[in-house]
Design a protein around this motif. Structure first.
Motif, mmCIF file in Angstrom:
data_model
loop_
_atom_site.group_PDB
_atom_site.id
_atom_site.type_symbol
_atom_site.label_atom_id
_atom_site.label_comp_id
_atom_site.label_asym_id
_atom_site.label_seq_id
_atom_site.Cartn_x
_atom_site.Cartn_y
_atom_site.Cartn_z
ATOM 1 N N MET A 1 0.853 -1.097 0.025
ATOM 2 C CA MET A 1 0.046 -0.031 -0.038
ATOM 3 C C MET A 1 0.884 1.147 0.077
ATOM 4 O O MET A 1 1.766 1.326 0.605
ATOM 5 C CB MET A 1 -0.956 0.077 1.258
ATOM 6 C CG MET A 1 -1.626 1.387 1.618
ATOM 7 S SD MET A 1 -2.627 1.231 2.882
ATOM 8 C CE MET A 1 -4.001 0.366 2.522
ATOM 9 N N LYS A 2 0.430 2.407 -0.777
ATOM 10 C CA LYS A 2 1.155 3.494 -0.861
ATOM 11 C C LYS A 2 0.438 4.512 0.071
ATOM 12 O O LYS A 2 -0.646 4.480 0.187
ATOM 13 C CB LYS A 2 1.221 3.988 -2.123
ATOM 14 C CG LYS A 2 2.103 3.501 -2.943
ATOM 15 C CD LYS A 2 2.154 3.887 -4.399
ATOM 16 C CE LYS A 2 3.154 3.070 -5.459
ATOM 17 N NZ LYS A 2 3.558 3.864 -6.634
ATOM 18 N N ALA A 3 1.327 5.329 0.823
ATOM 19 C CA ALA A 3 0.752 6.247 1.675
ATOM 20 C C ALA A 3 1.345 7.616 1.552
ATOM 21 O O ALA A 3 2.875 7.504 1.365
ATOM 22 C CB ALA A 3 1.050 5.865 3.090
ATOM 23 N N THR A 4 0.842 8.723 1.514
ATOM 24 C CA THR A 4 1.603 10.100 1.604
ATOM 25 C C THR A 4 1.148 10.750 2.611
ATOM 26 O O THR A 4 -0.050 10.773 3.040
ATOM 27 C CB THR A 4 1.304 10.701 0.208
ATOM 28 O OG1 THR A 4 1.323 10.001 -0.954
ATOM 29 C CG2 THR A 4 1.842 12.044 -0.043
ATOM 30 N N ILE A 5 2.012 11.330 3.344
ATOM 31 C CA ILE A 5 1.856 12.028 4.591
ATOM 32 C C ILE A 5 2.469 13.326 4.339
ATOM 33 O O ILE A 5 3.461 13.842 3.787
ATOM 34 C CB ILE A 5 2.617 11.465 5.937
ATOM 35 C CG1 ILE A 5 2.579 12.336 6.919
ATOM 36 C CG2 ILE A 5 4.043 11.213 5.436
ATOM 37 C CD1 ILE A 5 2.949 11.599 8.451
ATOM 38 N N TRP A 6 1.428 14.532 4.734
ATOM 39 C CA TRP A 6 1.902 15.836 4.522
ATOM 40 C C TRP A 6 2.232 16.023 6.201
ATOM 41 O O TRP A 6 1.666 16.278 6.981
ATOM 42 C CB TRP A 6 0.846 16.859 4.046
ATOM 43 C CG TRP A 6 0.573 16.864 2.476
ATOM 44 C CD1 TRP A 6 1.246 17.595 1.928
ATOM 45 C CD2 TRP A 6 0.015 15.730 1.930
ATOM 46 N NE1 TRP A 6 1.002 17.202 0.302
ATOM 47 C CE2 TRP A 6 0.070 16.046 0.538
ATOM 48 C CE3 TRP A 6 -0.821 14.507 2.117
ATOM 49 C CZ2 TRP A 6 -0.443 15.227 -0.462
ATOM 50 C CZ3 TRP A 6 -1.302 13.830 1.110
ATOM 51 C CH2 TRP A 6 -1.145 14.276 -0.274
ATOM 52 N N VAL A 27 3.653 -0.786 4.004
ATOM 53 C CA VAL A 27 3.524 0.562 3.421
ATOM 54 C C VAL A 27 4.623 1.264 2.937
ATOM 55 O O VAL A 27 5.502 1.136 3.602
ATOM 56 C CB VAL A 27 2.781 1.361 4.558
ATOM 57 C CG1 VAL A 27 2.478 2.788 4.276
ATOM 58 C CG2 VAL A 27 1.563 0.756 5.305
ATOM 59 N N ASP A 28 4.476 1.672 1.553
ATOM 60 C CA ASP A 28 5.411 2.516 0.769
ATOM 61 C C ASP A 28 5.076 3.888 1.217
ATOM 62 O O ASP A 28 4.208 4.545 0.611
ATOM 63 C CB ASP A 28 5.287 2.113 -0.488
ATOM 64 C CG ASP A 28 6.396 3.084 -1.395
ATOM 65 O OD1 ASP A 28 7.477 3.506 -0.907
ATOM 66 O OD2 ASP A 28 6.283 3.287 -2.469
ATOM 67 N N VAL A 29 5.837 4.559 2.007
ATOM 68 C CA VAL A 29 5.663 5.919 2.555
ATOM 69 C C VAL A 29 6.176 6.948 1.737
ATOM 70 O O VAL A 29 7.518 7.054 1.572
ATOM 71 C CB VAL A 29 6.019 6.125 4.000
ATOM 72 C CG1 VAL A 29 5.597 7.638 4.338
ATOM 73 C CG2 VAL A 29 5.433 5.275 4.883
ATOM 74 N N ASP A 112 -7.652 4.118 10.472
ATOM 75 C CA ASP A 112 -8.788 4.060 9.609
ATOM 76 C C ASP A 112 -8.618 3.700 7.994
ATOM 77 O O ASP A 112 -9.544 3.427 7.478
ATOM 78 C CB ASP A 112 -9.835 5.318 9.814
ATOM 79 C CG ASP A 112 -10.236 5.446 11.083
ATOM 80 O OD1 ASP A 112 -10.272 4.864 11.728
ATOM 81 O OD2 ASP A 112 -10.727 6.756 11.455
ATOM 82 N N ILE A 113 -7.554 4.153 7.705
ATOM 83 C CA ILE A 113 -7.298 4.135 6.261
ATOM 84 C C ILE A 113 -5.915 3.250 5.725
ATOM 85 O O ILE A 113 -5.519 3.304 4.858
ATOM 86 C CB ILE A 113 -7.050 5.431 5.625
ATOM 87 C CG1 ILE A 113 -5.681 6.061 6.241
ATOM 88 C CG2 ILE A 113 -8.007 6.401 5.878
ATOM 89 C CD1 ILE A 113 -5.388 7.624 5.676
ATOM 90 N N LEU A 114 -5.464 2.366 6.897
ATOM 91 C CA LEU A 114 -4.679 1.236 6.447
ATOM 92 C C LEU A 114 -5.283 0.125 6.118
ATOM 93 O O LEU A 114 -6.044 -0.245 6.529
ATOM 94 C CB LEU A 114 -3.649 1.209 7.563
ATOM 95 C CG LEU A 114 -2.993 2.353 7.965
ATOM 96 C CD1 LEU A 114 -1.754 2.067 9.235
ATOM 97 C CD2 LEU A 114 -1.755 2.860 6.761
#
Length: 114
Positions: A1-6, A27-29, A112-114
């Motif tokens: 899963m890809k995740a982008t964090i601001w 997770v690929d951050v 909630d979004i993982l």
């Protein structure tokens, strides 16, 4: 899963949220330091829509001049314009995955979004 964090590295909640993401091998951050690389107005609008919150709910009050500018009572378009001009007005951290977007305050909202 890809995740982008601001992300803001000076923010404890943002650091804790990033640590959760980095400790998950599945997770690929992607980390965006939004104070250095601010999101566009259009991206902010998309993030808040996908999170199911208003721009006012994503407005950072503490440590900003948002109240002096009347932003807490402003309409969504005005708030988005102000955030696009001054990324310090964006509350953090925002995290986006294929399952949705969350303003991770507290950081457990990430789950909630993982």
């Amino acid at each position: 899963m890809k995740a982008t964090i601001w992300h803001n590295p000076k923010c404890g909640t943002s650091r804790k949220t990033l640590a959760i993401l980095e400790n998950l091998s599945a997770v690929d951050v992607s980390v965006v330091e939004y104070l250095k690389e601010p999101p566009t107005r259009e991206k902010l609008e998309q993030l808040y829509n996908d999170a199911g919150i208003t721009p006012a709910a994503g407005l950072r009050l503490r440590g900003t001049n948002a109240e002096e500018r009347g932003l807490p009572d402003a309409d969504a378009a005005t708030i988005l314009d102000a955030m696009a001009e001054d990324s310090s007005l964006i509350n953090r951290p925002l995290v986006e995955t294929e399952k949705g977007v969350r303003l991770c305050r507290p950081q457990d909202r990430l789950l909630d979004i993982l």
